[in-house]
Design a protein around this motif. Structure first.
Motif, short mmCIF file in Angstrom:
data_model
loop_
_atom_site.label_atom_id
_atom_site.label_comp_id
_atom_site.label_asym_id
_atom_site.label_seq_id
_atom_site.Cartn_x
_atom_site.Cartn_y
_atom_site.Cartn_z
N GLY A 33 10.22 -16.11 20.03
CA GLY A 33 10.20 -15.00 21.09
C GLY A 33 10.72 -15.50 22.53
N ALA A 34 10.27 -16.83 22.78
CA ALA A 34 10.62 -17.36 24.19
C ALA A 34 12.16 -17.91 23.97
CB ALA A 34 9.89 -18.80 24.34
N GLU A 35 12.67 -18.09 22.72
CA GLU A 35 14.21 -18.30 22.47
C GLU A 35 14.86 -17.28 22.50
OE1 GLU A 35 15.60 -21.55 22.68
OE2 GLU A 35 13.36 -22.27 23.06
N GLY A 36 14.51 -15.76 22.78
CA GLY A 36 15.20 -14.63 22.66
C GLY A 36 15.33 -14.20 21.37
N LEU A 37 14.53 -14.52 20.24
CA LEU A 37 14.90 -14.23 18.83
C LEU A 37 13.35 -13.55 18.28
CD1 LEU A 37 16.54 -17.41 17.59
CD2 LEU A 37 17.47 -15.38 18.27
N ASP A 38 13.68 -12.84 17.21
CA ASP A 38 12.49 -12.14 16.38
C ASP A 38 12.04 -13.04 15.40
OD1 ASP A 38 12.22 -9.82 17.94
OD2 ASP A 38 14.15 -9.16 16.99
N LEU A 39 11.02 -13.21 14.93
CA LEU A 39 10.42 -14.17 13.90
C LEU A 39 10.32 -13.20 12.65
CD1 LEU A 39 9.51 -16.71 12.63
CD2 LEU A 39 7.26 -16.21 13.50
N GLU A 40 11.23 -13.17 11.93
CA GLU A 40 11.27 -12.27 10.66
C GLU A 40 10.38 -12.57 9.55
OE1 GLU A 40 12.56 -9.35 10.62
OE2 GLU A 40 13.63 -9.46 12.61
N ASP A 41 10.21 -13.78 9.33
CA ASP A 41 9.49 -14.31 8.10
C ASP A 41 9.12 -15.74 8.18
OD1 ASP A 41 7.69 -13.90 5.68
OD2 ASP A 41 9.46 -13.97 4.39
N VAL A 42 8.09 -16.15 7.66
CA VAL A 42 7.73 -17.71 7.42
C VAL A 42 7.31 -17.86 5.92
CG1 VAL A 42 6.33 -19.47 8.13
CG2 VAL A 42 7.16 -17.96 9.82
N THR A 43 8.05 -18.85 5.18
CA THR A 43 7.26 -19.27 3.94
C THR A 43 7.26 -20.72 3.80
OG1 THR A 43 9.55 -19.24 2.90
CG2 THR A 43 8.38 -17.11 2.79
N VAL A 44 6.43 -21.22 2.99
CA VAL A 44 6.07 -22.67 2.51
C VAL A 44 6.16 -22.56 1.06
CG1 VAL A 44 4.66 -24.47 2.58
CG2 VAL A 44 4.70 -22.96 4.60
N THR A 45 7.05 -23.38 0.69
CA THR A 45 7.29 -23.60 -0.80
C THR A 45 7.16 -24.97 -0.99
OG1 THR A 45 9.57 -23.89 -0.65
CG2 THR A 45 8.65 -21.46 -1.25
N THR A 46 6.42 -25.04 -2.23
CA THR A 46 6.24 -26.49 -2.63
C THR A 46 6.88 -26.76 -4.17
OG1 THR A 46 4.09 -26.09 -4.01
CG2 THR A 46 4.04 -26.72 -1.54
N ALA A 47 7.39 -28.05 -4.12
CA ALA A 47 8.04 -28.48 -5.47
C ALA A 47 7.53 -29.85 -5.76
CB ALA A 47 9.59 -28.40 -5.44
N GLY A 48 6.67 -30.06 -6.47
CA GLY A 48 6.09 -31.56 -6.70
C GLY A 48 5.37 -31.93 -5.43
N LYS A 49 5.88 -32.99 -4.88
CA LYS A 49 5.25 -33.53 -3.51
C LYS A 49 6.04 -32.88 -2.16
CE LYS A 49 3.67 -37.55 -5.62
NZ LYS A 49 3.75 -39.38 -5.67
N ARG A 50 7.07 -32.40 -2.54
CA ARG A 50 8.03 -31.78 -1.30
C ARG A 50 7.48 -30.43 -1.09
NH1 ARG A 50 14.22 -33.33 -2.41
NH2 ARG A 50 13.98 -35.46 -2.09
N ARG A 51 7.53 -30.23 0.43
CA ARG A 51 7.22 -28.89 0.91
C ARG A 51 8.50 -28.21 1.90
NH1 ARG A 51 1.97 -28.91 4.02
NH2 ARG A 51 2.86 -30.95 4.85
N LEU A 52 8.68 -27.40 1.84
CA LEU A 52 9.83 -26.59 2.41
C LEU A 52 9.42 -25.40 3.32
CD1 LEU A 52 12.79 -26.15 3.36
CD2 LEU A 52 12.85 -24.47 1.13
#
Length: 163
Positions: free
Chosen positions: A19-38
């Motif tokens: 919001g401080a950057e003038g944007l709306d946060l629409e969604d947040v997701t965390v996905t894992t594939a093995g040892k990697r996280r996105l």
């Protein structure tokens, strides 16, 4: 921390940062594939999001995540982007931002209406359906989707008629 509570924590943490950057946060997701996280952070605003906007908010989000340790000590990849055309229209701001676009709206009674958004406000959306205006209140909608158009009827002739 469970995935729902983790998402809630990330949303609460990142909403004021975005919001401080003038944007709306629409969604947040965390996905894992093995040892990697996105960690995928979706942002938007009226008028759209530029690459410069994405770069600036990425730095702010990264800093906030480092300060909070919300993602823990394991490595992850941060991806900040704007919503794709396939994002469901569920909030008044989504409908407003899709003005002039062709949409398919699913209603609570099970029917489906397809038309072009002519206006949207906090209580509903106006669609042009087969040349007639139709008002749909958000309380009567389950969701909507922008329909992909390769060439809209009102697009200019890009060829310009010259060879």
């Amino acid at each position: 921390m469970g995935s729902a509570s983790s998402r809630d924590h990330l949303m609460k943490l990142l909403e004021p940062v975005v919001g401080a950057e003038g944007l709306d946060l629409e969604d947040v997701t965390v996905t894992t594939a093995g040892k990697r996280r996105l960690l995928r952070v979706i942002v938007d605003r009226d008028g759209g999001v530029s690459l410069d906007d994405v770069a600036e908010v990425s730095l702010a989000v990264s800093s906030a995540l480092d300060d909070d340790d919300a993602m823990g000590s394991a490595a992850y990849t941060l991806e900040v982007s704007s919503p794709g055309v396939d994002r469901p229209l569920t909030e008044p701001r989504h409908w407003r931002r899709a003005a002039k676009r062709l949409v398919k709206a699913e209603l609570r009674d099970g029917s489906v209406v397809e038309g072009r958004i002519t206006a949207a406000d906090e209580s509903g959306v106006d669609l042009s359906v087969d040349g007639a205006e139709r008002r749909l209140d958000y309380q009567d909608l389950t969701r909507g989707r922008v329909q992909v158009e390769f060439r809209r009827l009102d697009d200019e002739d890009v060829d310009g008629g010259e060879g």
